[in-house]
Design an enzyme around this catalytic site. Structure first.
Site, short mmCIF file in Angstrom:
data_model
loop_
_atom_site.label_atom_id
_atom_site.label_comp_id
_atom_site.label_asym_id
_atom_site.label_seq_id
_atom_site.Cartn_x
_atom_site.Cartn_y
_atom_site.Cartn_z
N ASP A 147 0.86 -1.19 0.00
CA ASP A 147 0.00 0.00 0.00
C ASP A 147 0.90 1.23 0.00
O ASP A 147 1.31 1.70 1.06
CB ASP A 147 -0.88 0.03 1.25
CG ASP A 147 -2.16 -0.74 1.09
OD1 ASP A 147 -2.89 -0.48 0.12
OD2 ASP A 147 -2.45 -1.60 1.93
N ARG A 186 4.23 3.28 3.00
CA ARG A 186 4.91 2.18 3.68
C ARG A 186 6.43 2.36 3.55
O ARG A 186 7.16 2.29 4.52
CB ARG A 186 4.50 0.83 3.10
CG ARG A 186 2.99 0.58 3.15
CD ARG A 186 2.44 0.48 4.55
NE ARG A 186 1.02 0.17 4.56
CZ ARG A 186 0.07 0.94 5.06
NH1 ARG A 186 0.38 2.10 5.61
NH2 ARG A 186 -1.20 0.56 5.04
N ARG A 205 -7.32 10.29 0.84
CA ARG A 205 -6.82 9.20 0.00
C ARG A 205 -7.48 9.22 -1.38
O ARG A 205 -7.00 8.55 -2.30
CB ARG A 205 -7.06 7.87 0.68
CG ARG A 205 -6.37 7.76 2.04
CD ARG A 205 -6.86 6.53 2.79
NE ARG A 205 -6.46 5.30 2.11
CZ ARG A 205 -6.98 4.11 2.39
NH1 ARG A 205 -7.95 4.00 3.30
NH2 ARG A 205 -6.56 3.04 1.75
N LYS A 225 -8.88 0.94 -6.42
CA LYS A 225 -9.61 0.47 -5.24
C LYS A 225 -10.51 1.59 -4.73
O LYS A 225 -10.33 2.76 -5.11
CB LYS A 225 -8.63 0.01 -4.16
CG LYS A 225 -7.72 1.12 -3.60
CD LYS A 225 -6.73 0.56 -2.61
CE LYS A 225 -5.92 1.68 -1.97
NZ LYS A 225 -4.87 1.18 -1.07
N HIS A 226 -11.52 1.30 -3.94
CA HIS A 226 -12.00 0.02 -3.42
C HIS A 226 -13.32 -0.27 -4.11
O HIS A 226 -14.33 0.35 -3.76
CB HIS A 226 -12.20 0.08 -1.92
CG HIS A 226 -10.99 0.55 -1.15
ND1 HIS A 226 -10.62 1.88 -1.06
CD2 HIS A 226 -10.06 -0.15 -0.45
CE1 HIS A 226 -9.53 1.99 -0.30
NE2 HIS A 226 -9.16 0.77 0.08
N HIS A 244 -12.78 -1.73 8.12
CA HIS A 244 -11.92 -2.48 9.03
C HIS A 244 -12.74 -3.02 10.20
O HIS A 244 -12.35 -4.03 10.82
CB HIS A 244 -10.80 -1.59 9.58
CG HIS A 244 -9.74 -1.27 8.59
ND1 HIS A 244 -9.80 -0.16 7.78
CD2 HIS A 244 -8.59 -1.93 8.26
CE1 HIS A 244 -8.72 -0.13 7.01
NE2 HIS A 244 -7.97 -1.18 7.27
N ASP A 252 -9.54 -6.72 -0.77
CA ASP A 252 -8.98 -5.96 0.34
C ASP A 252 -8.62 -6.96 1.42
O ASP A 252 -8.96 -8.15 1.33
CB ASP A 252 -10.00 -4.93 0.83
CG ASP A 252 -9.35 -3.75 1.53
OD1 ASP A 252 -8.14 -3.83 1.85
OD2 ASP A 252 -10.04 -2.74 1.78
#
Length: 492
Positions: free
Chosen positions: A72, A80, A142, A172-173, A185, A253
């Site tokens: 990601d 990251r 994002r 995504k998503h 999540h 995901d």
């Protein structure tokens, strides 16, 4: 073990992308890669620097030359590779504010070159979500913006840039997490009314040749009122494959996310996703060990044996995933932009918006200020270790700057803070203040005593009427903080 059982297990492994612990590949992962595991997903726990990641991916590739290595790396808030320093590129929302598709493609090309240089060949970016709900707890910055057309053209540009460097992009998503008010999540979000608008960026992504699409764990009542998109044949096969014509790899995901795993378990959700039309199962979170990978593999095999997952569907998923590995093994297509190192800061500077509400010349600040940063709890997609703010870059430009970070504030605490400013200029830094009442209360309290203060919003700037000068950066990446500090000190 019967030959068919071994074959089915190998086939099931060929659609798995598990995470793992540590900065070097554990023995179980090496062994499984040698036996046909499709690839891995890297998280910040696996990353200690560019050179280390290159060494890690080389070790993975020694076991399986066509290994898929995903990460990601959206730039901006979700990084990251640069988790220790903050991103050297602004996030999608800032790029959408600038609205220069050539710039977006150039930023993505430089990002792709960095990823390819360390052996990463799948980037779970860009977010093609339309952030039409400003209270969205997990998308926000994002996304490229709240307008479907703008998101569509920048998602396509980002995809072109990434893939020109030999890194597979991932829209995504699907079919759009923007118009939701729940974080998948933790639970199952329900997609809002403008479903056609949400699909527009994915149509553009497919037209741009995106190699992968990531499913969202979202309930889409317009298509399937019962199953989340990741587990829905109607959404993945009939909509994405048949109606939109996507022929690449459908990646889930994180299958460990509560929206699907809490109901069906890791293995059950994985088998259902493949049956619905997914081609690769992404496993992250704390479920990043051999046992979890075995549970998922065995659940997929059991689903085939019991007739819940047609074997030909599993073969189709494995074929698509293998084809992606072959494409990625082709190596770097482009060396990236010659301006890659400076283009991120250039983009961040262009995104900054300054609103002056005082006739007095508040800026530039000419003496070391007191910077008060209001720090909210971030969603799970954003690593808590990623530094952000204006205090650090201002301290470098103006030695003697004092920085205080608050994660909540009451009246007495703010009064004590005000009494300690010693007449310094005050800079108040917020992050999505509209979503956190305590931030707005703190800002109003501070401005009541110091109305000449500068307010910097590093999240979504739903209000620009705060402070004598309001600075919107449209992101909290390292370069966004630098761009704001340059405005404050008059260097921009």
């Amino acid at each position: 073990m019967p030959t068919r059982d071994r074959g089915l297990k190998r086939l099931a492994d060929s659609v798995l992308l598990p995470g793992f612990q540590g900065t070097s590949p554990p023995d179980w992962l090496r062994r499984r890669l040698g036996d046909g595991l499709a690839g891995v997903v890297l998280f910040t726990r696996n990353i200690a620097g560019f050179a280390q990641v290159a060494e890690l991916t080389a070790a993975l590739r020694a076991e399986n030359p066509a290994v898929l290595v995903g990460v990601d790396e959206e730039s901006g808030e979700v990084t990251r590779l640069e988790v220790a320093t903050g991103s050297s590129r602004p996030g999608p929302y800032a790029l959408g504010v600038v609205d220069d598709v050539v710039l977006t493609e150039e930023v993505a090309c430089g990002l792709g070159a960095d990823l390819a240089g360390v052996g990463v060949n799948v980037d779970f970016a860009p977010s093609a979500d339309v952030n039409s709900n400003p209270d969205n707890p997990v998308i926000g910055l994002r996304a490229f913006g709240a307008d479907p057309g703008l998101v569509a053209r920048h998602a396509a540009a980002f995809i072109r840039g990434l893939q020109s460097a030999g890194v597979a992009a991932c829209a995504k998503h699907f079919p759009g997490h923007g118009d939701t008010s729940v974080d998948s999540h933790y639970s199952v979000p329900v997609v809002g009314d403008d479903f056609e608008g949400a699909l527009l960026p994915f149509r553009a992504a497919i037209e741009a040749g995106v190699k992968t699409v990531m499913t969202g764990h979202l309930l889409v009542p317009q298509v399937d009122a019962e199953m989340p998109a990741t587990l829905s044949h109607q959404v993945l096969t009939r909509l994405l494959r048949e109606e939109l014509g996507f022929e690449g790899v459908i990646i889930t995901d994180g299958i460990e996310m509560a929206a699907v795993s809490s109901v069906y378990g890791l293995g059950g959700a994985s088998a259902m996703a493949i049956a619905a039309g997914a081609d690769a199962i992404c496993v992250g979170g704390e479920n990043s060990d051999e046992l979890s990978a075995i549970v998922i593999r065995n659940a997929i095999v059991d689903a085939v044996v019991e007739g819940r997952l047609p074997e030909e569907r599993l073969h189709d998923a494995a074929r698509r995933t293998s084809a992606l590995g072959a494409w990625a093994a082709g190596g770097v297509r482009s060396a990236g932009s010659p301006r890659a190192e400076e283009i991120g800061l250039h983009a961040a500077r262009r995104a900054v918006k300054v609103t002056r509400r005082s006739a007095a010349p508040v800026l530039p600040i000419t003496s070391a200020p007191h910077v008060i940063e209001l720090s909210p709890e971030m969603n799970l997609a954003i690593d808590k270790k990623t530094p952000w703010g204006v205090g650090e870059p201002l301290s470098k430009l103006m030695p003697g700057t004092v920085v205080t970070r608050l994660q909540g504030a009451d009246g007495p605490a703010l009064e004590n803070l005000l009494s300690s400013t010693n007449g310094r200029p005050m800079v108040i830094v917020a992050r999505d203040a509209h979503r956190y009442p305590w931030q707005l209360q703190a800002i109003e309290h501070l401005l009541c005593a110091r109305p000449e203060s500068v307010v910097v919003e590093m999240g979504l700037p739903e209000r620009s009427d705060l402070g004598a000068v309001h600075i919107a950066t449209y992101g909290s990446a390292r370069v966004c903080g630098q761009a704001a500090a340059e405005v404050i000190t008059g260097l921009s």
